[in-house]
Design a protein around this motif. Structure first.
Motif, PDB file in Angstrom:
ATOM      1  N   GLU A   1      63.371  12.050  16.622  1.00  0.00           N
ATOM      2  CA  GLU A   1      62.116  12.238  17.363  1.00  0.00           C
ATOM      3  C   GLU A   1      62.200  13.482  18.238  1.00  0.00           C
ATOM      4  OE1 GLU A   1      59.065  10.275  17.610  1.00  0.00           O
ATOM      5  OE2 GLU A   1      59.860   9.616  15.678  1.00  0.00           O
ATOM      6  N   ARG A   2      63.315  13.645  18.934  1.00  0.00           N
ATOM      7  CA  ARG A   2      63.492  14.820  19.800  1.00  0.00           C
ATOM      8  C   ARG A   2      63.497  16.110  18.971  1.00  0.00           C
ATOM      9  NH1 ARG A   2      66.644  11.114  22.559  1.00  0.00           N
ATOM     10  NH2 ARG A   2      68.574  11.632  21.483  1.00  0.00           N
ATOM     11  N   ARG A   3      64.214  16.090  17.836  1.00  0.00           N
ATOM     12  CA  ARG A   3      64.279  17.296  16.996  1.00  0.00           C
ATOM     13  C   ARG A   3      62.909  17.655  16.436  1.00  0.00           C
ATOM     14  NH1 ARG A   3      69.237  15.061  15.127  1.00  0.00           N
ATOM     15  NH2 ARG A   3      68.181  14.182  13.325  1.00  0.00           N
ATOM     16  N   LEU A   4      62.160  16.663  15.970  1.00  0.00           N
ATOM     17  CA  LEU A   4      60.844  16.938  15.390  1.00  0.00           C
ATOM     18  C   LEU A   4      59.867  17.440  16.448  1.00  0.00           C
ATOM     19  CD1 LEU A   4      60.497  13.984  12.869  1.00  0.00           C
ATOM     20  CD2 LEU A   4      60.839  16.410  12.328  1.00  0.00           C
ATOM     21  N   THR A   5      59.901  16.866  17.629  1.00  0.00           N
ATOM     22  CA  THR A   5      59.016  17.317  18.702  1.00  0.00           C
ATOM     23  C   THR A   5      59.333  18.763  19.079  1.00  0.00           C
ATOM     24  OG1 THR A   5      58.793  15.063  19.537  1.00  0.00           O
ATOM     25  CG2 THR A   5      58.250  16.841  21.067  1.00  0.00           C
ATOM     26  N   ALA A   6      60.613  19.074  19.177  1.00  0.00           N
ATOM     27  CA  ALA A   6      61.004  20.452  19.501  1.00  0.00           C
ATOM     28  C   ALA A   6      60.653  21.400  18.358  1.00  0.00           C
ATOM     29  CB  ALA A   6      62.505  20.513  19.796  1.00  0.00           C
ATOM     30  N   ALA A   7      60.850  20.960  17.130  1.00  0.00           N
ATOM     31  CA  ALA A   7      60.583  21.811  15.960  1.00  0.00           C
ATOM     32  C   ALA A   7      59.108  22.156  15.844  1.00  0.00           C
ATOM     33  CB  ALA A   7      61.060  21.125  14.693  1.00  0.00           C
TER      34      ALA A   7
ATOM     35  N   LEU B   1      60.166  26.901   4.038  1.00  0.00           N
ATOM     36  CA  LEU B   1      61.271  26.066   3.592  1.00  0.00           C
ATOM     37  C   LEU B   1      60.725  24.808   2.934  1.00  0.00           C
ATOM     38  CD1 LEU B   1      64.409  25.796   3.859  1.00  0.00           C
ATOM     39  CD2 LEU B   1      63.957  24.426   5.875  1.00  0.00           C
ATOM     40  N   PRO B   2      61.111  24.502   1.694  1.00  0.00           N
ATOM     41  CA  PRO B   2      60.619  23.283   1.049  1.00  0.00           C
ATOM     42  C   PRO B   2      61.037  22.048   1.831  1.00  0.00           C
ATOM     43  CG  PRO B   2      62.167  24.476  -0.393  1.00  0.00           C
ATOM     44  CD  PRO B   2      62.069  25.233   0.885  1.00  0.00           C
ATOM     45  N   ALA B   3      60.116  21.095   1.976  1.00  0.00           N
ATOM     46  CA  ALA B   3      60.413  19.887   2.748  1.00  0.00           C
ATOM     47  C   ALA B   3      60.201  18.608   1.947  1.00  0.00           C
ATOM     48  CB  ALA B   3      59.571  19.852   4.022  1.00  0.00           C
ATOM     49  N   SER B   4      59.064  18.488   1.249  1.00  0.00           N
ATOM     50  CA  SER B   4      58.782  17.225   0.568  1.00  0.00           C
ATOM     51  C   SER B   4      57.801  17.450  -0.574  1.00  0.00           C
ATOM     52  CB  SER B   4      58.191  16.226   1.572  1.00  0.00           C
ATOM     53  OG  SER B   4      57.951  14.987   0.960  1.00  0.00           O
ATOM     54  N   PHE B   5      58.024  16.737  -1.657  1.00  0.00           N
ATOM     55  CA  PHE B   5      57.147  16.825  -2.820  1.00  0.00           C
ATOM     56  C   PHE B   5      56.787  15.418  -3.267  1.00  0.00           C
ATOM     57  CE2 PHE B   5      59.877  20.520  -2.766  1.00  0.00           C
ATOM     58  CZ  PHE B   5      58.940  21.538  -2.808  1.00  0.00           C
ATOM     59  N   GLY B   6      55.530  15.244  -3.677  1.00  0.00           N
ATOM     60  CA  GLY B   6      55.072  13.929  -4.108  1.00  0.00           C
ATOM     61  C   GLY B   6      54.758  13.061  -2.905  1.00  0.00           C
ATOM     62  N   PHE B   7      54.220  11.883  -3.187  1.00  0.00           N
ATOM     63  CA  PHE B   7      53.900  10.971  -2.091  1.00  0.00           C
ATOM     64  C   PHE B   7      55.160  10.279  -1.603  1.00  0.00           C
ATOM     65  CE2 PHE B   7      53.022   6.738  -0.459  1.00  0.00           C
ATOM     66  CZ  PHE B   7      52.275   7.086   0.652  1.00  0.00           C
ATOM     67  N   VAL B   8      55.346  10.286  -0.301  1.00  0.00           N
ATOM     68  CA  VAL B   8      56.433   9.554   0.350  1.00  0.00           C
ATOM     69  C   VAL B   8      55.836   8.828   1.545  1.00  0.00           C
ATOM     70  CG1 VAL B   8      58.292  11.101  -0.387  1.00  0.00           C
ATOM     71  CG2 VAL B   8      57.098  11.554   1.751  1.00  0.00           C
ATOM     72  N   GLY B   9      56.475   7.776   1.968  1.00  0.00           N
ATOM     73  CA  GLY B   9      56.036   7.035   3.142  1.00  0.00           C
ATOM     74  C   GLY B   9      56.410   7.751   4.429  1.00  0.00           C
ATOM     75  N   TRP B  10      55.982   7.185   5.536  1.00  0.00           N
ATOM     76  CA  TRP B  10      56.175   7.783   6.852  1.00  0.00           C
ATOM     77  C   TRP B  10      57.645   8.054   7.160  1.00  0.00           C
ATOM     78  CZ3 TRP B  10      53.774  10.406  10.417  1.00  0.00           C
ATOM     79  CH2 TRP B  10      54.266  10.457  11.715  1.00  0.00           C
ATOM     80  N   SER B  11      58.496   7.047   7.048  1.00  0.00           N
ATOM     81  CA  SER B  11      59.895   7.240   7.432  1.00  0.00           C
ATOM     82  C   SER B  11      60.588   8.229   6.503  1.00  0.00           C
ATOM     83  CB  SER B  11      60.651   5.909   7.477  1.00  0.00           C
ATOM     84  OG  SER B  11      60.653   5.302   6.214  1.00  0.00           O
ATOM     85  N   GLU B  12      60.267   8.191   5.216  1.00  0.00           N
ATOM     86  CA  GLU B  12      60.849   9.149   4.272  1.00  0.00           C
ATOM     87  C   GLU B  12      60.377  10.569   4.588  1.00  0.00           C
ATOM     88  OE1 GLU B  12      63.059  10.446   0.863  1.00  0.00           O
ATOM     89  OE2 GLU B  12      63.089   8.544   1.948  1.00  0.00           O
TER      90      GLU B  12
ATOM     91  N   GLN C   1      62.337  11.818   7.537  1.00  0.00           N
ATOM     92  CA  GLN C   1      63.703  12.135   7.145  1.00  0.00           C
ATOM     93  C   GLN C   1      63.768  13.451   6.380  1.00  0.00           C
ATOM     94  OE1 GLN C   1      65.214   8.785   4.954  1.00  0.00           O
ATOM     95  NE2 GLN C   1      65.219   7.461   6.741  1.00  0.00           N
ATOM     96  N   ARG C   2      62.817  13.667   5.485  1.00  0.00           N
ATOM     97  CA  ARG C   2      62.820  14.907   4.702  1.00  0.00           C
ATOM     98  C   ARG C   2      62.541  16.122   5.580  1.00  0.00           C
ATOM     99  NH1 ARG C   2      60.443  13.885  -1.305  1.00  0.00           N
ATOM    100  NH2 ARG C   2      61.587  11.973  -1.738  1.00  0.00           N
ATOM    101  N   LEU C   3      61.604  15.994   6.502  1.00  0.00           N
ATOM    102  CA  LEU C   3      61.330  17.113   7.416  1.00  0.00           C
ATOM    103  C   LEU C   3      62.544  17.408   8.285  1.00  0.00           C
ATOM    104  CD1 LEU C   3      57.679  16.312   8.526  1.00  0.00           C
ATOM    105  CD2 LEU C   3      58.432  18.240   7.108  1.00  0.00           C
ATOM    106  N   ASP C   4      63.160  16.365   8.783  1.00  0.00           N
ATOM    107  CA  ASP C   4      64.335  16.530   9.631  1.00  0.00           C
ATOM    108  C   ASP C   4      65.466  17.193   8.853  1.00  0.00           C
ATOM    109  OD1 ASP C   4      65.757  16.204  12.082  1.00  0.00           O
ATOM    110  OD2 ASP C   4      66.764  14.444  11.244  1.00  0.00           O
ATOM    111  N   TYR C   5      65.672  16.772   7.625  1.00  0.00           N
ATOM    112  CA  TYR C   5      66.705  17.376   6.790  1.00  0.00           C
ATOM    113  C   TYR C   5      66.403  18.860   6.551  1.00  0.00           C
ATOM    114  CZ  TYR C   5      69.644  18.463   2.802  1.00  0.00           C
ATOM    115  OH  TYR C   5      70.548  19.057   1.960  1.00  0.00           O
ATOM    116  N   ALA C   6      65.161  19.172   6.212  1.00  0.00           N
ATOM    117  CA  ALA C   6      64.786  20.564   5.965  1.00  0.00           C
ATOM    118  C   ALA C   6      64.998  21.409   7.219  1.00  0.00           C
ATOM    119  CB  ALA C   6      63.339  20.651   5.492  1.00  0.00           C
ATOM    120  N   LEU C   7      64.660  20.861   8.375  1.00  0.00           N
ATOM    121  CA  LEU C   7      64.867  21.594   9.629  1.00  0.00           C
ATOM    122  C   LEU C   7      66.350  21.848   9.882  1.00  0.00           C
ATOM    123  CD1 LEU C   7      62.236  19.719  11.779  1.00  0.00           C
ATOM    124  CD2 LEU C   7      62.238  22.181  11.290  1.00  0.00           C
TER     125      LEU C   7
END
Length: 184
Positions: free
Chosen positions: A58-64, A144-155, A158-164
């Motif tokens: 949550e902290r990383r995404l808010t800062a990002a 930067l690629p982050a996510s492709f296709g439909f994924v749920g909220w938590s996924e 996670q994908r955005l955080d990984y890409a960051l």
């Protein structure tokens, strides 16, 4: 007679396995660096670690969101795009991400009724499957690629955080972080 031989051998193997298990436990208890459960807890400790990980994410995404935006490619006719769009709107309200929405077929979505024209960004990125979400650094014009296709909220989180995290690696290869001359 064969059964008795088998049972005796089985008892010997069980005793040997018991000695091995005792040695294993002893090694872990003497040297915490060998205890993988400290890195990846199980049981009740796993819930505590999961909560800590979620709070850190949550902290990383808010800062990002202060630096990165999202580049969202979709088609108005895509049912998966329709399902992902509300989640992206939640990202906007929860973290403050800015979204550049690009329709590949000219159609809009209820959450993105006035998308931008494709420009050449989809072509430059090789976008074929939608929905496609990229992280966008407008200052450095990096994508930067982050996510492709439909994924749920938590996924999605996670994908955005990984890409960051990948974007922050000092040795990020040019293929991992793309530079675009002209964004839509």
């Amino acid at each position: 007679e064969h059964m008795q031989i088998y049972l005796r051998l089985n008892q010997q193997l069980m005793a040997q396995a018991d000695r091995f298990a005792d040695a294993w436990r002893g090694a872990i208890w003497r040297d915490p660096a060998l205890d993988y459960s400290l890195v990846s807890p199980v049981g009740a400790a796993a819930y505590v670690k999961a909560d800590q990980d979620a709070a850190e994410r949550e902290r990383r995404l808010t800062a990002a969101a202060q630096r990165w935006g999202l580049l969202f490619f979709f088609r108005g006719s895509c049912p998966y795009c329709h399902r992902l769009a509300p989640l992206l709107r939640q990202l906007v309200s929860r973290y403050g991400f800015r979204i550049v929405d690009v329709s590949l077929d000219g159609g809009g979505l209820p959450e993105f009724p006035h998308p931008q024209a494709n420009g050449h960004a989809a072509e430059a990125l090789g976008v074929e499957a939608v929905p496609a979400v990229y992280l966008l650094d407008p200052r450095e014009r990096r994508v930067l690629p982050a996510s492709f296709g439909f994924v749920g909220w938590s996924e999605l989180l996670q994908r955005l955080d990984y890409a960051l995290q990948q974007a922050e690696q000092p040795d990020a290869a040019p293929a991992d972080v793309l530079s675009l001359g002209a964004l839509p």
